[in-house]
Design an enzyme around this catalytic site. Structure first.
Site, PDB file in Angstrom:
ATOM      1  N   GLY A  17       0.821  -1.210   0.000  1.00  0.00           N
ATOM      2  CA  GLY A  17       0.000   0.000   0.000  1.00  0.00           C
ATOM      3  C   GLY A  17       0.853   1.257   0.000  1.00  0.00           C
ATOM      4  N   SER A  18       0.777   2.061  -1.028  1.00  0.00           N
ATOM      5  CA  SER A  18       1.703   3.182  -1.154  1.00  0.00           C
ATOM      6  C   SER A  18       1.266   4.098  -2.297  1.00  0.00           C
ATOM      7  CB  SER A  18       3.113   2.642  -1.395  1.00  0.00           C
ATOM      8  OG  SER A  18       3.071   1.569  -2.309  1.00  0.00           O
TER       9      SER A  18
END
Length: 230
Positions: A187-188
Protein backbone atom coordinates in the site's frame (compact mmCIF):
# COMPACT_ATOMS: atom_id res chain seq x y z
CA UNK A 1 -5.28 -16.18 -23.29
CA UNK A 2 -7.02 -19.02 -21.48
CA UNK A 3 -9.46 -18.63 -18.60
CA UNK A 4 -6.75 -19.98 -16.25
CA UNK A 5 -4.23 -17.38 -17.45
CA UNK A 6 -6.79 -14.67 -16.69
CA UNK A 7 -6.60 -15.48 -12.97
CA UNK A 8 -3.12 -17.02 -12.57
CA UNK A 9 -0.44 -14.34 -13.06
CA UNK A 10 3.35 -14.60 -12.70
CA UNK A 11 4.63 -13.64 -9.27
CA UNK A 12 7.55 -11.29 -8.64
CA UNK A 13 10.54 -13.02 -7.04
CA UNK A 14 10.33 -10.63 -4.06
CA UNK A 15 7.08 -12.31 -3.05
CA UNK A 16 8.33 -15.90 -2.85
CA UNK A 17 9.45 -15.79 0.79
CA UNK A 18 6.30 -13.96 1.88
CA UNK A 19 3.97 -16.46 0.21
CA UNK A 20 6.04 -19.31 1.68
CA UNK A 21 5.71 -17.77 5.17
CA UNK A 22 1.95 -17.34 4.76
CA UNK A 23 1.63 -20.95 3.55
CA UNK A 24 3.64 -22.27 6.52
CA UNK A 25 1.49 -20.27 8.93
CA UNK A 26 -1.62 -21.68 7.24
CA UNK A 27 -0.48 -25.26 7.92
CA UNK A 28 -0.05 -24.38 11.59
CA UNK A 29 -3.52 -22.79 11.67
CA UNK A 30 -5.06 -25.93 10.16
CA UNK A 31 -3.36 -27.95 12.88
CA UNK A 32 -4.87 -25.65 15.53
CA UNK A 33 -8.39 -25.36 14.05
CA UNK A 34 -9.70 -25.91 10.52
CA UNK A 35 -11.63 -22.60 10.22
CA UNK A 36 -8.41 -20.71 11.08
CA UNK A 37 -6.62 -22.67 8.39
CA UNK A 38 -9.09 -21.57 5.73
CA UNK A 39 -8.55 -17.96 6.80
CA UNK A 40 -4.85 -18.62 6.28
CA UNK A 41 -5.56 -19.96 2.79
CA UNK A 42 -7.35 -16.73 1.93
CA UNK A 43 -4.47 -14.63 3.22
CA UNK A 44 -1.93 -16.74 1.33
CA UNK A 45 -3.85 -16.24 -1.92
CA UNK A 46 -4.02 -12.50 -1.21
CA UNK A 47 -0.23 -12.40 -0.61
CA UNK A 48 0.42 -14.15 -3.92
CA UNK A 49 -1.98 -11.77 -5.64
CA UNK A 50 -0.26 -8.75 -4.09
CA UNK A 51 3.11 -9.78 -5.58
CA UNK A 52 1.71 -10.59 -9.02
CA UNK A 53 3.78 -9.31 -11.92
CA UNK A 54 1.75 -9.54 -15.15
CA UNK A 55 3.06 -8.58 -18.56
CA UNK A 56 1.80 -5.29 -19.96
CA UNK A 57 1.28 -3.97 -23.50
CA UNK A 58 3.59 -0.93 -23.35
CA UNK A 59 2.98 1.84 -25.95
CA UNK A 60 6.03 2.30 -28.16
CA UNK A 61 5.28 5.69 -29.71
CA UNK A 62 7.93 8.24 -28.77
CA UNK A 63 6.58 10.86 -26.42
CA UNK A 64 3.96 8.76 -24.68
CA UNK A 65 4.43 8.77 -20.90
CA UNK A 66 2.76 5.87 -19.13
CA UNK A 67 1.67 5.36 -15.54
CA UNK A 68 4.43 3.94 -13.33
CA UNK A 69 1.92 2.19 -11.06
CA UNK A 70 -1.43 0.45 -10.89
CA UNK A 71 -3.90 2.48 -8.87
CA UNK A 72 -6.11 5.55 -8.78
CA UNK A 73 -5.08 9.12 -9.62
CA UNK A 74 -5.41 10.78 -6.21
CA UNK A 75 -3.82 14.20 -6.86
CA UNK A 76 -3.08 16.43 -9.84
CA UNK A 77 -1.39 19.68 -8.87
CA UNK A 78 1.73 21.78 -9.25
CA UNK A 79 4.51 21.05 -6.77
CA UNK A 80 8.28 21.43 -6.44
CA UNK A 81 10.16 18.18 -7.17
CA UNK A 82 12.25 16.68 -4.32
CA UNK A 83 15.28 18.96 -3.87
CA UNK A 84 17.66 15.99 -3.76
CA UNK A 85 17.10 15.44 -7.49
CA UNK A 86 18.52 18.82 -8.49
CA UNK A 87 15.60 19.77 -10.74
CA UNK A 88 15.33 23.34 -9.50
CA UNK A 89 12.94 25.30 -7.25
CA UNK A 90 10.13 25.79 -9.76
CA UNK A 91 6.86 23.90 -9.37
CA UNK A 92 6.01 21.29 -12.01
CA UNK A 93 2.79 19.45 -12.72
CA UNK A 94 2.59 16.43 -10.41
CA UNK A 95 0.37 13.37 -10.88
CA UNK A 96 -0.03 11.05 -7.89
CA UNK A 97 -1.15 7.43 -8.27
CA UNK A 98 -2.35 5.78 -5.06
CA UNK A 99 -1.94 2.00 -4.76
CA UNK A 100 -4.17 0.06 -2.39
CA UNK A 101 -3.16 -3.30 -0.93
CA UNK A 102 -5.13 -4.95 -3.75
CA UNK A 103 -3.19 -3.33 -6.60
CA UNK A 104 -0.17 -4.81 -8.35
CA UNK A 105 2.82 -3.06 -6.72
CA UNK A 106 5.48 -3.52 -9.39
CA UNK A 107 6.63 -0.06 -10.55
CA UNK A 108 7.49 0.72 -14.18
CA UNK A 109 9.42 3.51 -15.90
CA UNK A 110 7.03 6.20 -17.25
CA UNK A 111 9.24 6.93 -20.25
CA UNK A 112 12.56 5.93 -21.76
CA UNK A 113 15.65 7.72 -20.51
CA UNK A 114 18.79 7.63 -18.41
CA UNK A 115 18.64 7.47 -14.61
CA UNK A 116 20.80 10.41 -13.52
CA UNK A 117 19.90 10.53 -9.81
CA UNK A 118 18.48 8.20 -7.16
CA UNK A 119 17.93 9.56 -3.67
CA UNK A 120 16.42 7.72 -0.71
CA UNK A 121 15.07 9.68 2.26
CA UNK A 122 13.65 8.15 5.46
CA UNK A 123 10.45 9.60 6.89
CA UNK A 124 7.03 8.95 8.35
CA UNK A 125 4.38 6.42 7.32
CA UNK A 126 1.30 8.60 6.92
CA UNK A 127 -1.64 7.63 4.73
CA UNK A 128 -0.15 7.77 1.22
CA UNK A 129 -3.31 9.39 -0.18
CA UNK A 130 -2.63 12.58 1.81
CA UNK A 131 -0.94 15.52 0.06
CA UNK A 132 1.67 15.91 2.83
CA UNK A 133 2.84 12.32 2.30
CA UNK A 134 4.96 13.62 -0.59
CA UNK A 135 7.01 15.65 1.88
CA UNK A 136 6.78 13.78 5.18
CA UNK A 137 6.80 10.09 4.24
CA UNK A 138 9.69 7.78 3.52
CA UNK A 139 10.48 8.09 -0.18
CA UNK A 140 12.82 7.08 -2.96
CA UNK A 141 13.20 9.67 -5.72
CA UNK A 142 14.43 8.93 -9.23
CA UNK A 143 15.35 11.43 -11.93
CA UNK A 144 15.15 10.27 -15.55
CA UNK A 145 16.73 12.41 -18.27
CA UNK A 146 15.19 11.90 -21.71
CA UNK A 147 16.99 12.02 -25.04
CA UNK A 148 15.64 15.53 -25.78
CA UNK A 149 17.29 16.92 -22.64
CA UNK A 150 14.16 17.23 -20.53
CA UNK A 151 13.85 15.43 -17.21
CA UNK A 152 11.07 13.84 -15.20
CA UNK A 153 10.96 12.67 -11.60
CA UNK A 154 9.34 9.52 -10.25
CA UNK A 155 8.99 9.25 -6.48
CA UNK A 156 8.16 6.03 -4.63
CA UNK A 157 6.36 6.93 -1.39
CA UNK A 158 5.70 4.59 1.53
CA UNK A 159 2.23 4.47 3.09
CA UNK A 160 0.52 3.43 6.30
CA UNK A 161 1.42 -0.24 6.01
CA UNK A 162 4.31 0.01 3.55
CA UNK A 163 7.62 -0.58 5.29
CA UNK A 164 9.96 -1.29 2.42
CA UNK A 165 10.66 0.57 -0.80
CA UNK A 166 12.62 -1.45 -3.35
CA UNK A 167 14.42 0.15 -6.29
CA UNK A 168 16.02 -2.12 -8.89
CA UNK A 169 17.35 0.69 -11.08
CA UNK A 170 20.89 2.04 -10.81
CA UNK A 171 22.33 5.47 -11.47
CA UNK A 172 23.45 5.69 -15.09
CA UNK A 173 21.09 2.94 -16.25
CA UNK A 174 19.10 3.36 -19.45
CA UNK A 175 15.44 2.50 -18.86
CA UNK A 176 12.88 1.57 -21.49
CA UNK A 177 9.33 2.86 -21.29
CA UNK A 178 7.40 0.44 -19.12
CA UNK A 179 10.49 -1.35 -17.82
CA UNK A 180 10.24 -2.59 -14.22
CA UNK A 181 12.32 -0.46 -11.86
CA UNK A 182 10.94 -1.07 -8.36
CA UNK A 183 8.34 -2.33 -5.94
CA UNK A 184 6.79 -1.07 -2.71
CA UNK A 185 5.52 -3.47 -0.09
CA UNK A 186 2.04 -3.06 1.02
CA UNK A 187 0.00 0.00 0.00
CA UNK A 188 1.70 3.18 -1.15
CA UNK A 189 1.88 5.88 -3.83
CA UNK A 190 3.95 7.11 -6.76
CA UNK A 191 4.37 10.76 -7.76
CA UNK A 192 5.32 11.71 -11.31
CA UNK A 193 6.63 15.21 -12.02
CA UNK A 194 6.05 16.15 -15.65
CA UNK A 195 8.36 18.40 -17.71
CA UNK A 196 7.51 22.10 -17.66
CA UNK A 197 4.54 22.90 -19.90
CA UNK A 198 3.32 19.31 -20.19
CA UNK A 199 -0.26 18.71 -19.10
CA UNK A 200 -1.58 15.39 -17.76
CA UNK A 201 -3.95 13.31 -19.89
CA UNK A 202 -5.60 11.63 -16.89
CA UNK A 203 -8.29 12.78 -14.45
CA UNK A 204 -8.74 12.62 -10.69
CA UNK A 205 -10.21 9.27 -9.69
CA UNK A 206 -9.14 7.56 -12.91
CA UNK A 207 -7.83 4.01 -12.59
CA UNK A 208 -4.37 3.54 -14.09
CA UNK A 209 -2.54 0.44 -15.26
CA UNK A 210 1.24 0.51 -14.92
CA UNK A 211 3.02 0.50 -18.27
CA UNK A 212 -0.21 0.91 -20.27
CA UNK A 213 -2.24 3.97 -19.22
CA UNK A 214 -0.95 7.12 -20.94
CA UNK A 215 -0.66 9.91 -18.38
CA UNK A 216 0.92 12.56 -20.64
CA UNK A 217 1.90 13.20 -24.24
CA UNK A 218 5.30 14.74 -25.02
CA UNK A 219 5.00 14.43 -28.81
CA UNK A 220 4.02 11.57 -31.10
CA UNK A 221 6.13 9.91 -33.79
CA UNK A 222 3.12 8.29 -35.44
CA UNK A 223 -0.68 8.47 -35.18
CA UNK A 224 -0.79 4.66 -34.94
CA UNK A 225 -0.42 3.27 -31.39
CA UNK A 226 2.27 0.59 -31.31
CA UNK A 227 2.93 -1.63 -28.30
CA UNK A 228 5.00 -4.56 -27.08
CA UNK A 229 4.66 -6.90 -24.14
CA UNK A 230 7.00 -6.02 -21.23
Amino acid sequence: MTMLETFIKPMHREGIRFVAAFAAATLILFWIWDPLGWIGVGLTVWCYYFFRDPKRAVPQNAGLMVSPADGVVSLIERAVPPPELGMGPDALMRVSVFMSVFNCHVNRAPIAGRVTEIAYRPGKFLNASLDKASVDNERNSIRIDMADGRAIAVVQIAGLVARRILCFAAKGQELRTGERFGLIRFGSRLDIYLPDGVQPQVALGQTCIAGETVIATLGLDSPQRMAHME
